[in-house]
Design a protein around this motif. Structure first.
Motif, PDB file in Angstrom:
ATOM      1  N   ARG A 148      52.654  14.591 -22.013  1.00  0.00           N
ATOM      2  CA  ARG A 148      51.281  14.321 -21.581  1.00  0.00           C
ATOM      3  C   ARG A 148      50.540  15.643 -21.381  1.00  0.00           C
ATOM      4  O   ARG A 148      51.051  16.560 -20.758  1.00  0.00           O
ATOM      5  CB  ARG A 148      51.313  13.533 -20.282  1.00  0.00           C
ATOM      6  N   PHE A 149      49.311  15.716 -21.901  1.00  0.00           N
ATOM      7  CA  PHE A 149      48.502  16.933 -21.821  1.00  0.00           C
ATOM      8  C   PHE A 149      47.667  16.944 -20.549  1.00  0.00           C
ATOM      9  O   PHE A 149      47.081  15.945 -20.164  1.00  0.00           O
ATOM     10  CB  PHE A 149      47.574  17.016 -23.032  1.00  0.00           C
ATOM     11  N   HIS A 150      47.626  18.114 -19.883  1.00  0.00           N
ATOM     12  CA  HIS A 150      46.783  18.332 -18.702  1.00  0.00           C
ATOM     13  C   HIS A 150      45.875  19.518 -19.002  1.00  0.00           C
ATOM     14  O   HIS A 150      46.354  20.616 -19.287  1.00  0.00           O
ATOM     15  CB  HIS A 150      47.636  18.624 -17.461  1.00  0.00           C
ATOM     16  N   ALA A 151      44.579  19.302 -18.949  1.00  0.00           N
ATOM     17  CA  ALA A 151      43.603  20.356 -19.231  1.00  0.00           C
ATOM     18  C   ALA A 151      43.661  21.425 -18.140  1.00  0.00           C
ATOM     19  O   ALA A 151      44.024  21.131 -16.995  1.00  0.00           O
ATOM     20  CB  ALA A 151      42.199  19.761 -19.313  1.00  0.00           C
ATOM     21  N   GLY A 152      43.270  22.655 -18.460  1.00  0.00           N
ATOM     22  CA  GLY A 152      43.215  23.725 -17.487  1.00  0.00           C
ATOM     23  C   GLY A 152      42.073  23.504 -16.494  1.00  0.00           C
ATOM     24  O   GLY A 152      41.098  22.814 -16.806  1.00  0.00           O
TER      25      GLY A 152
ATOM     26  N   PHE B 153      34.837  22.310 -11.399  1.00  0.00           N
ATOM     27  CA  PHE B 153      36.158  22.712 -10.965  1.00  0.00           C
ATOM     28  C   PHE B 153      37.093  21.524 -10.761  1.00  0.00           C
ATOM     29  O   PHE B 153      38.203  21.676 -10.296  1.00  0.00           O
ATOM     30  CB  PHE B 153      36.085  23.544  -9.669  1.00  0.00           C
ATOM     31  N   ALA B 154      36.669  20.342 -11.110  1.00  0.00           N
ATOM     32  CA  ALA B 154      37.492  19.149 -10.922  1.00  0.00           C
ATOM     33  C   ALA B 154      38.723  19.217 -11.819  1.00  0.00           C
ATOM     34  O   ALA B 154      38.662  19.654 -12.955  1.00  0.00           O
ATOM     35  CB  ALA B 154      36.694  17.893 -11.226  1.00  0.00           C
ATOM     36  N   HIS B 155      39.863  18.759 -11.297  1.00  0.00           N
ATOM     37  CA  HIS B 155      41.107  18.711 -12.060  1.00  0.00           C
ATOM     38  C   HIS B 155      41.031  17.537 -13.025  1.00  0.00           C
ATOM     39  O   HIS B 155      40.720  16.424 -12.631  1.00  0.00           O
ATOM     40  CB  HIS B 155      42.289  18.552 -11.100  1.00  0.00           C
ATOM     41  N   VAL B 156      41.334  17.775 -14.273  1.00  0.00           N
ATOM     42  CA  VAL B 156      41.248  16.731 -15.280  1.00  0.00           C
ATOM     43  C   VAL B 156      42.590  16.601 -15.982  1.00  0.00           C
ATOM     44  O   VAL B 156      43.138  17.573 -16.462  1.00  0.00           O
ATOM     45  CB  VAL B 156      40.162  17.067 -16.340  1.00  0.00           C
ATOM     46  N   ALA B 157      43.139  15.407 -16.001  1.00  0.00           N
ATOM     47  CA  ALA B 157      44.350  15.136 -16.767  1.00  0.00           C
ATOM     48  C   ALA B 157      43.942  14.235 -17.923  1.00  0.00           C
ATOM     49  O   ALA B 157      43.485  13.125 -17.719  1.00  0.00           O
ATOM     50  CB  ALA B 157      45.394  14.452 -15.899  1.00  0.00           C
TER      51      ALA B 157
END
Length: 102
Positions: A94-98, A24-28
Motif C-alpha cells: 500500500r502506498f502512503h504519500a509524503g 500538511f494533512a497526512h494522506v494515505a
C-alpha cells in the motif's frame, strides 16, 4: 420565497463543501499492489542552504512502478518531512504519500 431559501441553502452548503484541506494533512493513497516496488533509487544532490530535499519515490501507474524524481522545496519551520513510502499489508503493498509533520 421558499424556493429562494432552498437555493440559498444549497449554495451555502456547496460553498462549505469546497473548503480546502490543509497542505500538511497526512494522506494515505488507497493504492494496493500485489508485489513490492523496486529498490529505492539513490539520488545524489548537493546541499542547497535554505531548502529541503523531497526524495523521489516509486508510483504505480496501473501497470508498473514508475520513478518520480525528488525535488527541492522550501522547508516548513517546525516541521519535518516524512517521505512517500510503500507498506506491506498482508499480501499486498500500500502506498502512503509524503507529508509534513510537527
Amino acid at each position: 420565497m421558499k424556493f429562494l431559501k432552498s437555493i440559498t441553502l444549497a449554495a451555502a452548503f456547496a460553498a462549505g463543501a469546497m473548503l480546502a484541506v490543509p497542505a500538511f494533512a497526512h494522506v494515505a493513497v488507497g493504492i494496493s499492489v500485489g508485489f513490492p516496488p523496486p529498490a529505492q533509487r539513490v539520488e545524489r544532490v548537493a546541499v542547497w542552504p535554505g531548502h529541503a530535499w523531497i526524495p523521489g519515490y516509486w508510483r504505480w501507474n496501473g501497470a508498473s512502478h514508475v520513478w518520480v524524481a525528488g525535488y527541492w522545496t522550501h522547508p516548513r519551520p517546525g516541521y519535518r518531512y516524512v517521505p512517500a513510502h510503500w507498506v506491506r499489508t498482508g499480501p499486498a503493498w500500500r502506498f502512503h504519500a509524503g507529508y509534513w509533520v510537527r
